[in-house]
Design an enzyme around this catalytic site. Structure first.
Site, PDB file in Angstrom:
ATOM      1  N   CYS A 151       0.900  -1.207  -0.031  1.00 35.85           N
ATOM      2  CA  CYS A 151       0.132   0.001  -0.199  1.00 35.85           C
ATOM      3  C   CYS A 151       0.810   1.261   0.021  1.00 35.85           C
ATOM      4  CB  CYS A 151      -0.884  -0.038   1.271  1.00 35.85           C
ATOM      5  SG  CYS A 151      -2.124   1.099   1.156  1.00 35.85           S
ATOM      6  N   CYS A 158      -1.770  -0.426  10.777  1.00 35.93           N
ATOM      7  CA  CYS A 158      -2.173  -1.623   9.794  1.00 35.93           C
ATOM      8  C   CYS A 158      -0.780  -2.218   9.377  1.00 35.93           C
ATOM      9  CB  CYS A 158      -2.737  -0.852   8.559  1.00 35.93           C
ATOM     10  SG  CYS A 158      -3.231  -1.991   6.990  1.00 35.93           S
ATOM     11  N   CYS A 391      -8.460  -8.512  10.049  1.00 38.28           N
ATOM     12  CA  CYS A 391      -8.404  -6.912   9.194  1.00 38.28           C
ATOM     13  C   CYS A 391      -7.045  -6.595   9.617  1.00 38.28           C
ATOM     14  CB  CYS A 391      -9.453  -6.370   9.813  1.00 38.28           C
ATOM     15  SG  CYS A 391     -10.751  -5.960   8.527  1.00 38.28           S
TER      16      CYS A 391
HETATM   17  N1  SAH Z   1      -7.161   0.158   2.410  1.00 36.05           N
HETATM   18  C1  SAH Z   1      -8.508   0.062   2.892  1.00 36.05           C
HETATM   19  C2  SAH Z   1      -9.058  -1.301   2.703  1.00 36.05           C
HETATM   20  C3  SAH Z   1      -7.950  -2.226   3.427  1.00 36.05           C
HETATM   21  S1  SAH Z   1      -7.980  -2.345   5.259  1.00 36.05           S
HETATM   22  C4  SAH Z   1      -8.954   0.835   4.078  1.00 36.05           C
HETATM   23  O1  SAH Z   1      -8.009   1.319   4.652  1.00 36.05           O
HETATM   24  O2  SAH Z   1     -10.094   0.929   4.165  1.00 36.05           O
HETATM   25  C5  SAH Z   1      -9.507  -2.795   5.802  1.00 36.05           C
HETATM   26  C6  SAH Z   1      -9.991  -2.442   7.127  1.00 36.05           C
HETATM   27  O3  SAH Z   1      -8.916  -2.984   8.348  1.00 36.05           O
HETATM   28  C7  SAH Z   1      -9.658  -1.088   7.333  1.00 36.05           C
HETATM   29  O4  SAH Z   1     -10.887  -0.429   7.822  1.00 36.05           O
HETATM   30  C8  SAH Z   1      -8.756  -0.872   8.023  1.00 36.05           C
HETATM   31  O5  SAH Z   1      -8.364   0.414   8.840  1.00 36.05           O
HETATM   32  C9  SAH Z   1      -8.830  -2.175   9.140  1.00 36.05           C
HETATM   33  N2  SAH Z   1      -7.209  -2.360   9.681  1.00 36.05           N
HETATM   34  C10 SAH Z   1      -6.220  -2.329   9.462  1.00 36.05           C
HETATM   35  N3  SAH Z   1      -5.399  -2.615  10.297  1.00 36.05           N
HETATM   36  C11 SAH Z   1      -6.029  -3.291  11.285  1.00 36.05           C
HETATM   37  C12 SAH Z   1      -5.530  -3.782  12.471  1.00 36.05           C
HETATM   38  N4  SAH Z   1      -4.539  -4.020  12.846  1.00 36.05           N
HETATM   39  N5  SAH Z   1      -6.703  -3.969  13.512  1.00 36.05           N
HETATM   40  C13 SAH Z   1      -7.846  -3.817  12.951  1.00 36.05           C
HETATM   41  N6  SAH Z   1      -8.360  -3.305  11.822  1.00 36.05           N
HETATM   42  C14 SAH Z   1      -7.306  -2.843  11.011  1.00 36.05           C
HETATM   43 FE1  SF4 Z   2      -3.460   0.996   3.283  1.00 38.80          FE
HETATM   44 FE2  SF4 Z   2      -3.606  -0.521   5.714  1.00 38.80          FE
HETATM   45 FE3  SF4 Z   2      -4.091   2.483   5.483  1.00 38.80          FE
HETATM   46 FE4  SF4 Z   2      -5.960   0.660   4.481  1.00 38.80          FE
HETATM   47  S1  SF4 Z   2      -5.523   0.734   6.671  1.00 38.80           S
HETATM   48  S2  SF4 Z   2      -4.957   2.473   3.269  1.00 38.80           S
HETATM   49  S3  SF4 Z   2      -4.231  -0.972   3.695  1.00 38.80           S
HETATM   50  S4  SF4 Z   2      -2.276   1.145   5.092  1.00 38.80           S
END
Ligand code: SAH
Ligand code: SF4
Length: 419
Positions: A151, A158, A391
């Site tokens: 990403c 994340c 997630c």
């Molecule tokens: N890039 C997009 C879709 C992928 S992430 C976005 O950010 O929406 C999918 C979901 O997982 C998003 O809501 C993100 O914020 C959440 N997410 C990412 N890391 C996470 C974590 N460690 N624990 C719980 N949710 C998380």
């Molecule tokens: Fe990228 Fe993770 Fe942020 Fe979604 S939550 S935009 S996958 S860095």
């Protein structure tokens, strides 16, 4: 809550990864041939013309192919029983309809499955690996697919955000995750059944009922390919997933939001995670470009939004960071007037993550405030934690491979074997 995760099941640990034991013989993508998967009808027609299909037959052949590819799910031209042998041979010579390689399959104690799929490089760089997750529940089966490898954004909670973007996935690659998951879950009618007949899995209910773009990557930074794949996934003469059961999640790429509603027409989820610009600038840095006001305006104007078609706001619960009751009250205020659902995500830790998940009691207190404001606010139960599939935990091995290679190179250099 003490953050403890059994990272022995992390896909980085090859010993813990269950190799795919009983993979049915699924034809693989032939690297040097273009795929027919992921083309819209017009492109498919053009492709068939290049293989010698006469102009007057194109429409009929496109419909025929569409049925075989997306209703029956064939991955082998020889299964297309109502296509002449001569044409099948020509198509096979020119194109592939195979699937990516299945590198690993892991099955959680809760039934969640995580696959690592490998796509050939197709002449550009190295092969890429993508994680796809299937979450079975009582009343539905949700497939979580990726839009990019890595990403460009760097949300601090994340795991994908710690990996640089390797590349965008093509429409074929976005869609192939759904196709191969359906193969593996026996979710296509049996392609060997007589034309029009029902195969093994159609007598049962569908295994994949919902599709979410919540895997690796920011889908709105790969808009055209994601759009193409989702329009094929929702095509009523093919894979037929209802657009109400397809959700695209974005971190807030505001200019892509109206286009998602207008051009794809699927459900929208927003990764909100903070109620002030100051905090959101840190957690979701794209907020510096498109702040809360801009983002929420785009949500208010989301094409098709209504009480029957609400936007989901995702809010990850980070201990002592964004989980106070004041935050909860502000959240409710902020969303006033927007047809919204709120999804509280317990933070899923990953090795080295700088946060802890909020205490369970605090999540419940936060949820009570949200509930009292009239939102049914389901706390999303993390699924597949033991296989590192929850997630935000997805991270491809593409970077890890590079790291391994780098380490090998460094070792060789240290030993004076390489330049
Ligand atoms: N890039 C997009 C879709 C992928 S992430 C976005 O950010 O929406 C999918 C979901 O997982 C998003 O809501 C993100 O914020 C959440 N997410 C990412 N890391 C996470 C974590 N460690 N624990 C719980 N949710 C998380
Ligand atoms: Fe990228 Fe993770 Fe942020 Fe979604 S939550 S935009 S996958 S860095």
């Amino acid at each position: 809550m003490a953050v403890s995760l059994d990272i022995a099941h992390n896909s980085a640990d090859p010993a813990a990864v269950s190799a795919v034991k009983s993979t049915p013989a699924i034809p693989r993508i032939v690297e040097d041939k273009p795929s027919l998967i992921g083309l819209n009808r017009e492109e498919l027609g053009k492709a068939l013309a290049t293989a010698g299909v006469p102009e007057r037959q194109i429409r009929m052949r496109v419909n025929q192919m569409w049925h075989w590819l997306y209703v029956r799910g064939v991955s082998d031209f020889s299964k297309m029983s109502n296509v002449s042998k001569d044409l099948r041979t020509k198509l096979e010579f020119a194109f592939t309809i195979g699937r990516p390689e299945i590198v690993t399959e892991q099955i959680s104690v809760d039934g969640t499955r995580k696959w690592l799929f490998r796509f050939p490089s197709r002449g550009a760089g190295k092969p890429v690996e993508v994680e796809t997750v299937y979450i079975p529940e009582e009343d539905r089966g949700t497939l979580c697919i990726s839009s990019q490898v890595g990403c460009t954004l760097t949300c601090t909670f994340c795991h994908t955000g710690t990996q640089m973007l390797v590349r965008n996935l093509t429409a074929e690659e976005v869609l192939a995750q759904l196709m191969l998951a359906k193969d593996l879950l026996n979710d296509f009618p049996d392609a060997d059944a007589p034309e029009g007949g029902l195969g093994a899995s159609t007598s049962n209910r569908r295994r994949i009922t919902n599709l979410v773009m919540m895997g690796m990557g920011e889908p709105l930074y790969n808009f055209e390919n994601v759009k193409k794949a989702l329009l094929i996934a929702s095509d009523g003469d093919g894979l037929s997933l209802s657009k109400r059961r397809i959700t695209l999640s974005t971190s807030g790429v505001t200019p892509g939001i109206a286009r998602t509603g207008d051009e794809i027409g699927c459900m929208l989820a927003i990764s909100l995670h903070a109620v002030t610009d100051e905090l959101r600038n840190t957690l979701v840095p794209i907020n510096k470009k498109y702040n809360l006001e801009t983002l929420l305006d785009a949500c208010r104007n989301y094409p098709g939004v209504s009480n029957a078609k609400r936007i989901t706001f995702e809010y990850v619960m980070l201990k002592d960071v964004n989980d106070s009751l004041q935050d909860a009250k502000k959240l409710v205020k902020l969303l006033a007037g927007i047809p919204a659902k709120i999804n509280l995500l317990p933070f899923n830790p990953w090795p080295g993550s700088p946060y802890e998940c909020s205490d369970w009691e605090q999540i419940e207190r936060f949820a009570d405030v949200v509930n009292a404001a009239g939102y049914a606010s389901p706390i999303r139960t993390p699924r597949g934690r033991d296989i590192f599939a929850a997630c935000g935990q997805l991270k491809s091995t593409s970077e890890r491979l590079r790291k391994t290679e780098r380490e090998a190179l460094e070792k060789a250099q240290a030993e004076g074997k390489a330049q």
